[in-house]
Design a protein around this motif. Sequence first.
Motif, short mmCIF file in Angstrom:
data_model
loop_
_atom_site.label_atom_id
_atom_site.label_comp_id
_atom_site.label_asym_id
_atom_site.label_seq_id
_atom_site.Cartn_x
_atom_site.Cartn_y
_atom_site.Cartn_z
N LYS A 1 1.05 -1.11 0.01
CA LYS A 1 -0.01 -0.07 -0.06
C LYS A 1 0.87 1.16 0.05
N LYS A 2 0.05 2.32 -0.45
CA LYS A 2 0.89 3.61 -0.49
C LYS A 2 0.79 4.23 0.76
N ARG A 3 1.93 5.02 1.15
CA ARG A 3 1.64 5.89 2.48
C ARG A 3 0.24 6.62 2.26
N VAL A 4 -0.09 6.83 3.22
CA VAL A 4 -1.35 7.97 3.42
C VAL A 4 -0.47 9.48 3.35
N LYS A 5 -1.21 10.15 2.40
CA LYS A 5 -0.76 11.46 2.37
C LYS A 5 -1.30 12.46 3.23
N LYS A 6 -0.41 13.23 3.96
CA LYS A 6 -0.93 14.06 4.68
C LYS A 6 -1.22 15.46 4.01
N ALA A 7 -2.28 15.93 4.01
CA ALA A 7 -2.62 17.14 3.16
C ALA A 7 -1.84 18.17 3.85
N THR A 8 -1.37 19.16 2.92
CA THR A 8 -0.45 20.35 3.69
C THR A 8 -0.96 21.43 3.18
N ILE A 9 -2.11 21.64 2.46
CA ILE A 9 -2.10 23.04 1.94
C ILE A 9 -3.00 23.97 2.97
N ILE A 10 -4.23 23.44 3.40
CA ILE A 10 -4.90 24.37 4.26
C ILE A 10 -4.91 23.70 5.68
N LEU A 11 -3.98 24.03 6.56
CA LEU A 11 -4.31 23.17 7.99
C LEU A 11 -4.98 24.14 8.78
N ASP A 12 -4.70 25.46 8.89
CA ASP A 12 -5.58 26.27 9.64
C ASP A 12 -6.84 26.95 9.02
N GLU A 13 -7.59 26.19 8.89
CA GLU A 13 -9.03 26.93 8.22
C GLU A 13 -9.72 27.56 9.44
N LEU A 14 -9.02 28.97 9.81
CA LEU A 14 -9.69 29.65 10.81
C LEU A 14 -10.78 30.35 10.11
N LYS A 15 -12.21 30.01 10.58
CA LYS A 15 -13.40 30.79 10.35
C LYS A 15 -13.73 31.67 11.39
N PRO A 16 -14.29 32.97 10.90
CA PRO A 16 -14.86 33.88 11.77
C PRO A 16 -15.80 33.07 12.96
N GLY A 17 -15.44 33.41 14.07
CA GLY A 17 -16.12 32.84 15.22
C GLY A 17 -15.20 31.72 15.96
N ASP A 18 -14.11 31.43 15.31
CA ASP A 18 -13.11 30.27 16.03
C ASP A 18 -12.40 30.95 16.93
N TYR A 19 -12.12 30.23 18.13
CA TYR A 19 -11.38 30.76 19.24
C TYR A 19 -9.57 30.69 18.70
N VAL A 20 -9.25 31.83 19.03
CA VAL A 20 -7.75 31.89 18.83
C VAL A 20 -6.76 32.44 20.15
N VAL A 21 -5.60 32.18 20.15
CA VAL A 21 -4.92 32.49 21.36
C VAL A 21 -3.60 33.49 20.80
N HIS A 22 -3.66 34.60 21.41
CA HIS A 22 -2.48 35.70 20.98
C HIS A 22 -1.60 35.49 22.01
N GLU A 23 -0.03 35.37 21.75
CA GLU A 23 0.81 34.66 22.74
C GLU A 23 0.91 35.86 23.84
N ASN A 24 0.56 37.10 23.50
CA ASN A 24 0.65 38.22 24.96
C ASN A 24 -0.43 38.40 25.41
N HIS A 25 -1.71 38.27 24.73
CA HIS A 25 -3.05 39.03 25.04
C HIS A 25 -3.98 37.73 25.48
N GLY A 26 -3.56 36.65 25.04
CA GLY A 26 -4.59 35.30 25.79
C GLY A 26 -5.59 34.83 24.48
N VAL A 27 -6.86 34.48 25.10
CA VAL A 27 -7.83 33.99 24.16
C VAL A 27 -8.82 35.09 23.69
N GLY A 28 -9.17 34.95 22.65
CA GLY A 28 -9.97 35.89 22.03
C GLY A 28 -10.72 35.14 20.69
#
Length: 992
Positions: A342-369
Motif C-alpha cells: 500500500k502507498k503511504r497515506v498522504k498528509k494534506a499540507t495545504i490548508i491546515l488552519d482553516e480559521l473561520k470567523p467565530g473560532d477561538y484563537v490564542v494571542h501569545e501576549n493577550h490570551g484567548v479571543g
Amino acid sequence: MYQSNIYEYLENLREEKLLLCKDDKESIQIRDVAQLLGFDTFVLPDIRVNVGEDLRAYTEDLQLFFAQLSAYHASDRKKILISPVRTVLLPFPKPEFFRKKVLEFGDTVDLNALKDTLYQWGYHFTDIAASRGEVSFRGDIIDIFPIDAEKPYRISLFDDEIESIQHYDEATQKRFEEELDTVAFTPAFLALDKEQYEALKNRVERSRYDTFVKDIDSLGLWHLEDLGQSALEQFPAVWASNLDEELKEIYELGEPLIPRKDFLLPSVPESDRYRDLEVVEPNKLLEVHKNKKITVIARNESIVRGSELSSFENIEFVYQDGIVNIMGDDRLVISLNKPLKKKRVKKATIILDELKPGDYVVHENHGVGIFKGIEKRDVLGATSEFVVIFYQNEDSLLIPVSSLEVIDRYVAEGGALPVLDRLGKASFKKLKGKVREKLFAIASQIINLSAQRHLKKGIRMKIDREEHTLFMSKAGFLHTEDQERAINDMLDDMSSGRMMDRLLSADVGFGKTEVAMNGMFVAVRNGYQAMMIAPTTLLSSQHYKSLKERFYDYGFKVAKLDRFSTTKEKNAILKGLAEGSIDVVVGTHALLKAKFKNLALVIIDEEHKFGVKQKEALKEMSIDVHLLSMSATPIPRSLNMALSEVKSFSEILTPPTERQGVRTFVKSYDDKVIKEAILREMRRGGQIFYVFNSIAGIDEKKKQLLEILPKLRVAVLHSKISAKETEDEMLKFEDGEYDVLLSTSIVESGIHMPHANTMIVDGADNFGIADLHQLRGRVGRGGREGYCYFMVTDKDRLTENAKKRLIALESHSDLGSGAVLAFHDLEIRGGGNIIGEAQSGHIKQIGYSLYLRMLEDAIKELSGQDKEVAHNIDMKLSIDAYLNEELIEEDRLRLELYRRLSLCETTGEVYEIEAEIADRFGKLDTITRQFIDVMVMKVLAKEQGISKVSSYGENVFIEFREEGKERVVLKSNSKDDDDIIATAMGYLKGKQ
C-alpha cells in the motif's frame, strides 16, 4: 480461482469479453494473466452497493469505474474487461457518454462554454482543485483534476488563448516545470449536454430514494433510464470462477437490477493443459523443467539479478507487474514479483488552519479571543490588512497581517470552551509565567531521565539477520515500508551498545505490536527477558493473544499478569520471572512489582494513560534496560524535532495492506436506516458501535433500539460506569456476547476490535469534524470494509458550513482532504500525551498550540539546543502592502498564506512562497509584491537585531533591540511606496 483455467481460456479467445469474478483479489489474478497474454486489460473496482443507496460514499470507486469504462471504450486493441460480480449490479452508462474533451497549447478558449461543459460533466467547482473531479477557475488560471489523471493540470491563459499547460502537485499546489502540448479529460460523471443534464437532475430531485442531499453525485447513477443499460446487455460475459455463494447472497438481497435468467452465462472451462503452481525455489523448478518453453515475469531487471536465477537458452523474460505461476506439458510461467504494498497515506499540507470567523484563537501576549475575520484599514495614508480579534467586553485587537505568527488556533482536550481574556490585563502574562515554570519542571524531567540513560552502557544484542528475516516472513502479512524502517531502527539501537529510548507513534491497527514483537524476539534469542505493559486488561489480553500466536513456533514461554490472574497464577508467574523460566510477560500495572532475572527490554503501550505513581515505578524499572514506548496519537512535528535530541522516534503512517476504507453515509435520523445498518452488519457476522453522546438519555436510547430490533444484545457504556465494569463489558463485547456497543464518545481509542465494522453516530451535527474522523477510524480495521453512518437530527436546521463538513466526510473515506483538520487537531492533541499527566488545567487556559510551543522552547533551552529567542518585529512602513483580493479572492486562502509568510525564517522561504503565489494565482500585482518585500525586510531585520522599521513622509526609521543603540534615520527620494521600500531594503541588505 485458478489462473491456469483463465490462461488457457484467454490463449484461445478471439473476441471481446466481460469476465465476472468474485472480488478485487480475483480481478487482479485475472488481470495478471490477461496482461501477460498481451490483452489491453481494464479492471472495474468491487462496488458492493445496494440499489438506491447514497453513492457519494462510493465516490472514489465510482471515479475508477468511470475511468476504466472510458479507457475500455477508447481502446482499439485486443481488449478485455474484468469485473467483480457485485459491480455489474450497477447500471452501466452507454459508451457515447464517455467522450473526451481535448485542449491544446495555443487554442482559444470560450470560458463560459467550458464552465458549462464541466458543470454538465459532473465536475465540482472549488477554490483549490486538490481531489479528482474538481476544477478551479482563478482569473487567467484554470486548475483541473480529471478522474483518470495521475496529477492535476494547470492551464494558463493569455486573454483567451492557452499560453501553457503543466501538471502541478495537488498537495503543495506547485506546478512542475515540464510543459505539455495537450490536456485531455474525461467527464467526472458522464458527458451530458444541457438537456440531458437537466432531465437527469429533475429525475434525481423527484427520486424515491432517501439521501441526505438529493443530487447527481448521490443518486444520478440510479436514474440513468435511457442513458444506460445493464452490463450484461452491453457486454458478452462469462463466469471466470465459481460464484455460487455470491449469487445466493445477491438473490437473498433481492437486487431488482438483475433478473435471474441473465445469470445463465457460460463459464470459463477447467484447463486440461495447465495447472497452478506454488513457487518456493525458482531454480529447482527451472532445473527440472529446463526443456520447456519458460517465461519469467519480473517488475524490472534488478529483481532478476537479485534472484540469481540459473540461465538457460529457452527463458523469455517479461518485464511487467503481476504474478502468474502455472505449468503445462510444454510451458512454465513463473513470477519473481512480490505483491504490491500500500502507498503511504498522504498528509494534506495545504490548508491546515482553516480559521473561520467565530473560532477561538490564542494571542501569545493577550490570551484567548474570538477571530472575527480580515479587514482593510487606512493607517497614516497607507492601506493594509488586519486580522480582527474580539476580547471580553467586545474590545477588539487589530493584528497586522505581517505579524500573524503571534496567534494560533485554540484547541483543548474534548473541545472544551475557553474563557475570553480581557485586553490589557496582566493576568494572562502571570498565567504564562506559571505554565512556563511547570513546563520547565517537565522538560527537565524528560532530559534528566534521558541523560541518565545515555550515560549507562546498553545491553548489546547480537542479531542473526537471516533468522530474523525468517521470523519477519512468518508474520502472516507483508510489512509496510514504515514498519520495516521502525523495526530496523530498533534493531540498530539494540545492537549498538547504547541504551535504546525510542518512541513509536502509529494509529491503532497499523502494526505497533508487530514492531514490539521483533524487539522481544531479539531479546529472548540473546538469552534475556522482555516485558510489555499496557494500561488496561483488555489491551494486555489482546497483546497476549498476539504474542502467544507469534512465538508459538519458537517455544518461548509467554505469560500474562493482570487482575484476572488468580493468586496462584500470579505467584507462579512472579516466581518464573525471578528465576528466568518465563521469557516474555505482558500485563497491566500488576507487573510493576515484579522482579526479573535478566530483563533487557521494556515496552510501554499508551504510556500517557498510566497514573503518576505508576509512571514513577515504570521509570525505575526501565532505567537500565532498552525502552520502547508506543502511542496511538500522532506526535506533532515540531515537538518531535525538539524531542529528537533526547529520544529516538519512529512513526508508522501507512495502513496495513489488507486494511480497507470506511464507507461513510450522512443520513437524517430514521429508524428504518438504523435497522438496515445494524442488520447489514449482522448479516456478515459483525458487530456495531452506536455512539450517543448523552449519559442522561442513553438508557432511553437502548429502549428505542430494542423496539426496532427486540432480539438485539446491547451493552451500554459511559464515563459514569466504573473502569472495572467498563473493561468487563468490553471483554464480553470482544468475545461476541453483544451485537451492539451503545456508548458515549468514549469508544476506547487504543482497542483493536476487528469484528466491529459498523459505526453509527447519533446526532453527528453536534460533533467536530476531528471527532467524527476519529470515531470513524474505529471501524474497518480487519480485512473488512467498514461502514459509518452519521445521523443528523434535523437536516433543515443545519448551517451551510455544517452540511459542507458532513458531505466532505462522506466523499472522502480515506484520510484525504476531509481529514486535514482532523489531522491537525489530533496532531495538536497528541502533544499532550508525551508530557504525561494531563496538564488539562493549563492547556484549557492557554490552548494546546501555545502550550506545545512553550514546551518545545523549554526542552530546547534545557538540552542546550541553539534557540533563537523569538522577537516580534514591528513593521510600520506607510505603504500599500497586502495580498490583493483581486488576485486571491478567498479570505481563507489569503489568511493561510499570511500565516505561512509570517512564520518564514529565511528570505529564501519568502521568495519560495512568492513563486507559489504567482504559480497558483497568476502574476503578482504591485500591492502584493510590496507585501512580499515587507516580509523579506522583516526576516532581514530579525537577523540584524532590529526591533522596528517605520516611515513618516520621506523619512525611514530603523530602531534596535539593544539598549543604548541609536536609531537610524534614512531619507528616501520621495514619499512614493517604491522609493520608501528601496531605501529600507537598501539599508537592510547593505547591513548584511
